[in-house]
Write a protein that holds these residues in place. Sequence first.
Motif, PDB file in Angstrom:
ATOM      1  N   PRO A  93     -15.726 -43.417   6.412  1.00 30.20           N
ATOM      2  CA  PRO A  93     -14.537 -43.771   5.631  1.00 30.20           C
ATOM      3  C   PRO A  93     -14.750 -43.753   4.122  1.00 30.20           C
ATOM      4  O   PRO A  93     -13.782 -43.707   3.362  1.00 30.20           O
ATOM      5  CB  PRO A  93     -14.217 -45.191   6.107  1.00 30.20           C
ATOM      6  N   ALA A  94     -15.998 -43.810   3.665  1.00 30.75           N
ATOM      7  CA  ALA A  94     -16.275 -44.012   2.243  1.00 30.75           C
ATOM      8  C   ALA A  94     -15.613 -42.980   1.323  1.00 30.75           C
ATOM      9  O   ALA A  94     -15.039 -43.362   0.300  1.00 30.75           O
ATOM     10  CB  ALA A  94     -17.789 -44.040   2.004  1.00 30.75           C
ATOM     11  N   PRO A  95     -15.647 -41.668   1.644  1.00 29.80           N
ATOM     12  CA  PRO A  95     -15.065 -40.698   0.707  1.00 29.80           C
ATOM     13  C   PRO A  95     -13.571 -40.880   0.464  1.00 29.80           C
ATOM     14  O   PRO A  95     -13.063 -40.434  -0.569  1.00 29.80           O
ATOM     15  CB  PRO A  95     -15.357 -39.345   1.378  1.00 29.80           C
ATOM     16  N   ARG A  96     -12.872 -41.537   1.393  1.00 28.57           N
ATOM     17  CA  ARG A  96     -11.425 -41.679   1.227  1.00 28.57           C
ATOM     18  C   ARG A  96     -10.998 -43.139   1.155  1.00 28.57           C
ATOM     19  O   ARG A  96      -9.820 -43.463   1.331  1.00 28.57           O
ATOM     20  CB  ARG A  96     -10.697 -40.949   2.362  1.00 28.57           C
ATOM     21  N   MET A  97     -11.965 -44.020   0.846  1.00 24.20           N
ATOM     22  CA  MET A  97     -11.664 -45.446   0.820  1.00 24.20           C
ATOM     23  C   MET A  97     -10.686 -45.804  -0.283  1.00 24.20           C
ATOM     24  O   MET A  97      -9.729 -46.557  -0.072  1.00 24.20           O
ATOM     25  CB  MET A  97     -12.959 -46.233   0.652  1.00 24.20           C
ATOM     26  N   ALA A  98     -10.896 -45.280  -1.485  1.00 23.95           N
ATOM     27  CA  ALA A  98      -9.992 -45.596  -2.594  1.00 23.95           C
ATOM     28  C   ALA A  98      -8.575 -45.124  -2.287  1.00 23.95           C
ATOM     29  O   ALA A  98      -7.593 -45.819  -2.586  1.00 23.95           O
ATOM     30  CB  ALA A  98     -10.499 -44.951  -3.877  1.00 23.95           C
ATOM     31  N   GLU A  99      -8.450 -43.950  -1.669  1.00 24.00           N
ATOM     32  CA  GLU A  99      -7.136 -43.423  -1.297  1.00 24.00           C
ATOM     33  C   GLU A  99      -6.474 -44.312  -0.248  1.00 24.00           C
ATOM     34  O   GLU A  99      -5.255 -44.565  -0.292  1.00 24.00           O
ATOM     35  CB  GLU A  99      -7.306 -42.003  -0.771  1.00 24.00           C
ATOM     36  N   ALA A 100      -7.269 -44.791   0.698  1.00 22.21           N
ATOM     37  CA  ALA A 100      -6.730 -45.661   1.743  1.00 22.21           C
ATOM     38  C   ALA A 100      -6.246 -46.981   1.169  1.00 22.21           C
ATOM     39  O   ALA A 100      -5.191 -47.500   1.562  1.00 22.21           O
ATOM     40  CB  ALA A 100      -7.795 -45.903   2.813  1.00 22.21           C
ATOM     41  N   ILE A 101      -6.998 -47.543   0.227  1.00 19.93           N
ATOM     42  CA  ILE A 101      -6.586 -48.790  -0.410  1.00 19.93           C
ATOM     43  C   ILE A 101      -5.272 -48.594  -1.155  1.00 19.93           C
ATOM     44  O   ILE A 101      -4.354 -49.423  -1.071  1.00 19.93           O
ATOM     45  CB  ILE A 101      -7.690 -49.302  -1.348  1.00 19.93           C
ATOM     46  N   THR A 102      -5.155 -47.492  -1.883  1.00 19.02           N
ATOM     47  CA  THR A 102      -3.918 -47.197  -2.608  1.00 19.02           C
ATOM     48  C   THR A 102      -2.738 -47.081  -1.651  1.00 19.02           C
ATOM     49  O   THR A 102      -1.650 -47.623  -1.896  1.00 19.02           O
ATOM     50  CB  THR A 102      -4.069 -45.900  -3.410  1.00 19.02           C
ATOM     51  N   ALA A 103      -2.939 -46.375  -0.534  1.00 18.75           N
ATOM     52  CA  ALA A 103      -1.877 -46.215   0.460  1.00 18.75           C
ATOM     53  C   ALA A 103      -1.482 -47.554   1.072  1.00 18.75           C
ATOM     54  O   ALA A 103      -0.299 -47.847   1.268  1.00 18.75           O
ATOM     55  CB  ALA A 103      -2.322 -45.242   1.543  1.00 18.75           C
ATOM     56  N   ARG A 104      -2.471 -48.366   1.357  1.00 16.00           N
ATOM     57  CA  ARG A 104      -2.199 -49.679   1.950  1.00 16.00           C
ATOM     58  C   ARG A 104      -1.440 -50.569   0.976  1.00 16.00           C
ATOM     59  O   ARG A 104      -0.501 -51.282   1.356  1.00 16.00           O
ATOM     60  CB  ARG A 104      -3.521 -50.323   2.372  1.00 16.00           C
ATOM     61  N   LEU A 105      -1.817 -50.547  -0.276  1.00 14.34           N
ATOM     62  CA  LEU A 105      -1.134 -51.373  -1.280  1.00 14.34           C
ATOM     63  C   LEU A 105       0.309 -50.923  -1.503  1.00 14.34           C
ATOM     64  O   LEU A 105       1.143 -51.720  -1.947  1.00 14.34           O
ATOM     65  CB  LEU A 105      -1.905 -51.324  -2.601  1.00 14.34           C
ATOM     66  N   ALA A 106       0.593 -49.661  -1.204  1.00 12.12           N
ATOM     67  CA  ALA A 106       1.950 -49.144  -1.372  1.00 12.12           C
ATOM     68  C   ALA A 106       2.855 -49.480  -0.188  1.00 12.12           C
ATOM     69  O   ALA A 106       4.057 -49.208  -0.236  1.00 12.12           O
ATOM     70  CB  ALA A 106       1.904 -47.633  -1.567  1.00 12.12           C
ATOM     71  N   ASP A 107       2.295 -50.063   0.870  1.00 14.03           N
ATOM     72  CA  ASP A 107       3.076 -50.396   2.065  1.00 14.03           C
ATOM     73  C   ASP A 107       4.016 -51.563   1.744  1.00 14.03           C
ATOM     74  O   ASP A 107       3.548 -52.664   1.423  1.00 14.03           O
ATOM     75  CB  ASP A 107       2.124 -50.777   3.203  1.00 14.03           C
ATOM     76  N   PRO A 108       5.333 -51.379   1.823  1.00 14.29           N
ATOM     77  CA  PRO A 108       6.264 -52.467   1.485  1.00 14.29           C
ATOM     78  C   PRO A 108       6.184 -53.647   2.445  1.00 14.29           C
ATOM     79  O   PRO A 108       6.686 -54.729   2.134  1.00 14.29           O
ATOM     80  CB  PRO A 108       7.642 -51.783   1.540  1.00 14.29           C
ATOM     81  N   ARG A 109       5.565 -53.446   3.600  1.00 15.03           N
ATOM     82  CA  ARG A 109       5.447 -54.534   4.580  1.00 15.03           C
ATOM     83  C   ARG A 109       4.253 -55.432   4.312  1.00 15.03           C
ATOM     84  O   ARG A 109       4.087 -56.456   4.967  1.00 15.03           O
ATOM     85  CB  ARG A 109       5.334 -53.946   5.989  1.00 15.03           C
ATOM     86  N   LEU A 110       3.413 -55.077   3.344  1.00 11.75           N
ATOM     87  CA  LEU A 110       2.211 -55.841   3.050  1.00 11.75           C
ATOM     88  C   LEU A 110       2.582 -57.220   2.506  1.00 11.75           C
ATOM     89  O   LEU A 110       3.415 -57.347   1.608  1.00 11.75           O
ATOM     90  CB  LEU A 110       1.368 -55.087   2.020  1.00 11.75           C
ATOM     91  N   LEU A 111       1.976 -58.245   3.058  1.00 13.78           N
ATOM     92  CA  LEU A 111       2.233 -59.605   2.577  1.00 13.78           C
ATOM     93  C   LEU A 111       1.506 -59.842   1.253  1.00 13.78           C
ATOM     94  O   LEU A 111       0.448 -59.257   1.007  1.00 13.78           O
ATOM     95  CB  LEU A 111       1.745 -60.618   3.619  1.00 13.78           C
ATOM     96  N   PRO A 112       2.050 -60.700   0.387  1.00 12.87           N
ATOM     97  CA  PRO A 112       1.402 -60.945  -0.913  1.00 12.87           C
ATOM     98  C   PRO A 112      -0.056 -61.390  -0.788  1.00 12.87           C
ATOM     99  O   PRO A 112      -0.911 -60.956  -1.567  1.00 12.87           O
ATOM    100  CB  PRO A 112       2.277 -62.037  -1.533  1.00 12.87           C
ATOM    101  N   VAL A 113      -0.351 -62.231   0.183  1.00 16.29           N
ATOM    102  CA  VAL A 113      -1.727 -62.693   0.332  1.00 16.29           C
ATOM    103  C   VAL A 113      -2.636 -61.554   0.782  1.00 16.29           C
ATOM    104  O   VAL A 113      -3.809 -61.481   0.385  1.00 16.29           O
ATOM    105  CB  VAL A 113      -1.795 -63.896   1.312  1.00 16.29           C
ATOM    106  N   GLU A 114      -2.113 -60.636   1.603  1.00 13.34           N
ATOM    107  CA  GLU A 114      -2.900 -59.472   1.998  1.00 13.34           C
ATOM    108  C   GLU A 114      -3.163 -58.568   0.798  1.00 13.34           C
ATOM    109  O   GLU A 114      -4.259 -58.025   0.639  1.00 13.34           O
ATOM    110  CB  GLU A 114      -2.155 -58.694   3.092  1.00 13.34           C
ATOM    111  N   GLU A 115      -2.147 -58.424  -0.038  1.00 13.69           N
ATOM    112  CA  GLU A 115      -2.313 -57.605  -1.242  1.00 13.69           C
ATOM    113  C   GLU A 115      -3.396 -58.181  -2.152  1.00 13.69           C
ATOM    114  O   GLU A 115      -4.240 -57.440  -2.673  1.00 13.69           O
ATOM    115  CB  GLU A 115      -0.998 -57.513  -2.009  1.00 13.69           C
ATOM    116  N   ARG A 116      -3.409 -59.495  -2.335  1.00 15.64           N
ATOM    117  CA  ARG A 116      -4.415 -60.117  -3.200  1.00 15.64           C
ATOM    118  C   ARG A 116      -5.822 -59.899  -2.655  1.00 15.64           C
ATOM    119  O   ARG A 116      -6.746 -59.577  -3.406  1.00 15.64           O
ATOM    120  CB  ARG A 116      -4.121 -61.613  -3.347  1.00 15.64           C
ATOM    121  N   ARG A 117      -5.978 -60.071  -1.361  1.00 11.96           N
ATOM    122  CA  ARG A 117      -7.303 -59.879  -0.754  1.00 11.96           C
ATOM    123  C   ARG A 117      -7.757 -58.425  -0.886  1.00 11.96           C
ATOM    124  O   ARG A 117      -8.923 -58.142  -1.166  1.00 11.96           O
ATOM    125  CB  ARG A 117      -7.278 -60.292   0.718  1.00 11.96           C
TER     126      ARG A 117
END
Length: 221
Positions: free
Chosen positions: A185-209
């Motif tokens: 997963p390492a080569p695409r980890m930053a991309e995955a984090i960006t995609a996850r943070l863009a998910d509108p369903r993400l809870l604020p506490v999940e975003e902070r973590r």
Amino acid sequence: MELIGAGREADVYALDGVRVLRRYRHGRAAGEEARLMAHLAGLGVAVPRVHDVTGADLVMDRLTGPTMAQDLARRPWRAYAHGGLLAALQASVHAVPAPGWLPRRYAGGGPGSDRVLHLDLHPENVILTPDGPVLIDWSNAAAGDPAIDAALTVAILRGVVLSRARSAGLRVFLAGFLRACAADPAPRMAEAITARLADPRLLPVEERRLRRFARRAPGGN
């Protein structure tokens, strides 16, 4: 109908002893998801059998057994083994060449990068039935590079909010997953984090973590 489950986008109702109805709340069509599940089942991937699909309604097998997350809560000493099992289940999906009609996302990665991706694989989406583990919730599935699928699993787990004791178990689970993971997963980890943070369903506490994880280890582990 009896409501027996609720996710961030859909509700699950019991129709009888062997079938459930999953209904998207906002009318999202379930046809492509049902098509992929039927395709995967025909290739031996452990998914629920689809009985019918109409608009936002998907009728499929009713599965018996705890989720992997529930089993981990009851038997935390299984964390490392379950991490390895999740990696093996993900690899079984990545072994399937993507059919031409499956939407493409996260291309790149060289040979073998046009595979079926679940893109939301975590312990709550694995049911441990008496006949073996079954993968559920294929609503995000697409074709692409397996490394991004693995990276998204890491990103999802890094955002989970748990007690201190369970956080220790999660670290063990992640160690088991990464040890057995066929796609690095390492080569695409930053991309995955960006995609996850863009998910509108993400809870604020999940975003902070997740943002803390990104600052601490932007490479992924």
